[in-house]
Design an enzyme around this catalytic site. Structure first.
Site, PDB file in Angstrom:
ATOM      1  N   GLU A   1      56.021  74.082  19.831  1.00 53.80           N
ATOM      2  CA  GLU A   1      54.963  73.597  18.957  1.00 53.80           C
ATOM      3  C   GLU A   1      54.148  72.512  19.635  1.00 53.80           C
ATOM      4  OE1 GLU A   1      58.180  74.130  18.331  1.00 53.80           O
ATOM      5  OE2 GLU A   1      58.596  74.199  16.187  1.00 53.80           O
TER       6      GLU A   1
ATOM      7  N   CYS B   1      61.295  71.114  14.503  1.00 53.89           N
ATOM      8  CA  CYS B   1      62.190  69.956  14.581  1.00 53.89           C
ATOM      9  C   CYS B   1      61.420  68.702  14.155  1.00 53.89           C
ATOM     10  CB  CYS B   1      62.747  69.806  15.994  1.00 53.89           C
ATOM     11  SG  CYS B   1      61.538  69.191  17.203  1.00 53.89           S
TER      12      CYS B   1
ATOM     13  N   ALA C   1      67.374  67.711  32.840  1.00 59.28           N
ATOM     14  CA  ALA C   1      67.362  66.380  32.232  1.00 59.28           C
ATOM     15  C   ALA C   1      66.773  66.574  30.832  1.00 59.28           C
ATOM     16  CB  ALA C   1      66.517  65.420  33.055  1.00 59.28           C
TER      17      ALA C   1
END
Length: 160
Positions: A75, A112, A67
């Site tokens: 991080e 990200c 999922a």
């Protein structure tokens, strides 16, 4: 109308041997953490290592889940662990390395967006910049002196 220009300066190292000795060791911790990542779906492994002001090194790696939204990036695993175990200890540096099982990434891979926001929260919390070093599986390493260099228009508690 007025145009606003935002600029960022990063430092680029050609290889890990150019890094200061203590950062080389921190990046080695990140590489070791990357090798233990749980990435059966993306085959993209990420490792992170934090250097705390008390000398402790905290590592993390990405943990995937079928999922997808339930997984967590390396991080944030490391930062949240540091926050839970050492809530009043500042993070000085973070080293990040990422690569694919299918090919070696040689381009530095930055955190990200979700991880940038999490790093921003801790940088603001401690009122001190966190140096961020990031690389692919090998090759060049980029250094950011602060999360604000990677996320200049950061959302923070002052907006709440």
């Amino acid at each position: 109308m007025k145009e606003i220009q935002i600029t960022t300066t990063l430092t680029c190292y050609d290889h890990i041997g150019e890094l200061p000795q203590h950062i080389q060791k921190l990046m080695e911790h990140a590489v070791n953490a990357r090798k233990k990542a749980y990435a059966p779906y993306s085959k993209f492994r990420v490792g992170a290592a934090l250097q705390l002001e008390n000398g402790v090194v905290i590592t993390g790696n990405n943990q995937e889940n079928a999922a997808y939204p339930s997984g967590l990036c390396a991080e944030r695993v490391a930062i949240f662990h540091a926050g839970a175990e050492y809530p009043n200890v500042k993070i000085q540096q973070i080293a990040i390395t990422a690569t694919s099982d299918n090919h070696i990434n040689k381009t530095p891979i930055p955190p990200c967006g979700s991880c940038r926001q999490s790093i921003a929260e801790y940088e603001m919390r401690q009122d001190e910049a966190i140096e961020i070093y990031f690389m692919g599986g090998e090759g060049k390493i980029m250094k950011s002196n602060s999360l604000k260099d990677l996320l200049p228009l950061v959302f923070d508690k002052t907006y709440l």
